[in-house]
Design a protein around this motif. Structure first.
Motif, PDB file in Angstrom:
ATOM      1  N   THR A  14     -29.080  69.777  21.051  1.00  0.00           N
ATOM      2  CA  THR A  14     -28.342  71.059  21.416  1.00  0.00           C
ATOM      3  C   THR A  14     -29.414  72.166  21.521  1.00  0.00           C
ATOM      4  O   THR A  14     -30.524  72.190  21.027  1.00  0.00           O
ATOM      5  CB  THR A  14     -27.295  71.619  20.470  1.00  0.00           C
ATOM      6  OG1 THR A  14     -28.153  71.721  19.149  1.00  0.00           O
ATOM      7  CG2 THR A  14     -26.200  70.554  19.929  1.00  0.00           C
ATOM      8  N   SER A  16     -29.543  76.255  22.083  1.00  0.00           N
ATOM      9  CA  SER A  16     -28.677  77.463  21.886  1.00  0.00           C
ATOM     10  C   SER A  16     -29.527  78.767  21.842  1.00  0.00           C
ATOM     11  O   SER A  16     -30.738  78.795  21.683  1.00  0.00           O
ATOM     12  CB  SER A  16     -28.012  77.352  20.522  1.00  0.00           C
ATOM     13  OG  SER A  16     -28.970  76.971  19.617  1.00  0.00           O
ATOM     14  N   HIS A 269     -32.870  76.232  18.489  1.00  0.00           N
ATOM     15  CA  HIS A 269     -32.088  77.521  18.462  1.00  0.00           C
ATOM     16  C   HIS A 269     -32.997  78.645  18.875  1.00  0.00           C
ATOM     17  O   HIS A 269     -34.010  78.821  17.799  1.00  0.00           O
ATOM     18  CB  HIS A 269     -31.342  78.019  17.103  1.00  0.00           C
ATOM     19  CG  HIS A 269     -30.450  78.960  17.281  1.00  0.00           C
ATOM     20  ND1 HIS A 269     -29.424  79.113  18.160  1.00  0.00           N
ATOM     21  CD2 HIS A 269     -30.624  80.256  16.275  1.00  0.00           C
ATOM     22  CE1 HIS A 269     -28.809  80.352  17.753  1.00  0.00           C
ATOM     23  NE2 HIS A 269     -29.417  81.069  17.011  1.00  0.00           N
TER      24      HIS A 269
END
Length: 309
Positions: A14, A16, A269
């Motif tokens: 992921t 982000s 992140h």
């Protein structure tokens, strides 16, 4: 739209972004520009912070709602128990739920400006694990929490810090996001220690690209993050050249992220500081390189710490 907890653990990592609520008209323009530039990169999710002492609580909810409705991105609201009774916390949580927000980052929070020590509000909560328990028992959110590879600055020891983290996770945390760090070995060692005490949820590295010499000095001083001597030396040599600092910062963060992803980190992140160029450059390079696919990139079989649930 799937919740963040449902996005983790797949074949691909992921990516982000973290934003903060702007406080000035200039800040509003910077934020709007950054969001407009970064949204097309199709992040897995974005998050929006609170101000110190929960000062931007209402604006955080408003921004998260806007990001979801206008840009179609999954978004997460930071949520602290600073300066609020339990009833007031529940009122805000009701607003978050009514706004269609499904993801919350549960934090104890920092003291309001002017206070050096954290004191629980009368009728409020004292510890972040209590906030997590409240969320898990009474609300249907995906719950994240923060963790600290170099130990929280107010913790009495690394062992106590991990013990408190496990209390949070056991109370119902779905995944963790680390505080910023600049030495990947700190992350690998932290994940290993966390797994050893029974913390099994995904641990996403929090990365802040260095874009300003003065800014990174201030931020690391406030949060206690350290910087490797060789990185500090490179920054010191460039401190009078803003462009050179930013170029080095992008290069270093790209290498840092590539190493993390090649060694099994579930995602990255990015702390954007409401600016887009550095994050855009880094993420574009990572998606071209795909360092998480070690077989394709020729990096060899990576050492994979048990970072997934």
């Amino acid at each position: 739209m799937p919740r963040i907890s449902e996005l983790l653990g797949g074949d691909d990592p992921t990516f982000s972004f973290e934003f903060f609520p702007p406080k000035t008209p200039e800040g509003e323009e910077n934020f709007k520009h950054a969001l407009t530039e970064l949204a097309p990169l199709d992040p897995s999710f974005v998050s929006v912070t609170y101000g110190a002492g929960g000062a931007t609580r209402d604006k955080t909810v408003e921004i998260v709602r806007h990001i979801k409705e206008t840009h179609g991105l999954e978004a997460m609201a930071h949520f602290t128990c600073v300066g609020a009774t339990t009833d007031e916390l529940r009122e805000t949580l009701a607003e978050i739920r009514e706004a269609g927000i499904d993801n919350v980052l549960a934090l104890r929070g920092d003291p309001p400006r002017g206070q050096t020590e954290w004191v629980a509000s009368e009728g409020g909560l004292e510890y972040s694990h209590q906030l997590v328990a409240l969320l898990r028992e009474d609300y249907d959110f995906a719950i994240a929490a923060a963790c600290f590879p170099e130990t929280h600055i107010h913790a009495t020891s690394p062992e106590d810090d991990l013990r408190y983290l496990k209390e949070k996770v056991d109370a119902g945390v779905d995944f963790l996001i680390t505080q910023l760090f600049f030495d990947n070995q700190l992350y690998y060692d932290f994940v290993e220690r966390a797994r050893a005490v029974g913390i099994g949820v995904p641990i996403i590295p929090g990365i802040m690209p260095i874009t300003s010499y003065g800014q990174i000095k201030t931020i690391t001083g406030l949060c206690g993050a350290t910087m490797p001597e060789h990185v500090l030396g490179e920054l010191d040599a460039r401190q009078d050249d803003k462009e050179a600092v930013a170029e080095f910062g992008v290069s270093y963060a790209t290498m840092q992220c590539a190493d993390l992803l090649a060694h099994g980190a579930p995602g990255i992140h990015f702390c954007t500081m409401n600016r887009s160029p550095a994050t855009r450059a880094i993420l574009s390079a990572l998606r071209l390189w795909q360092p998480w696919d070690a077989r394709r990139t020729g990096l060899g079989e990576p050492r994979r710490p048990p970072v997934g649930a």
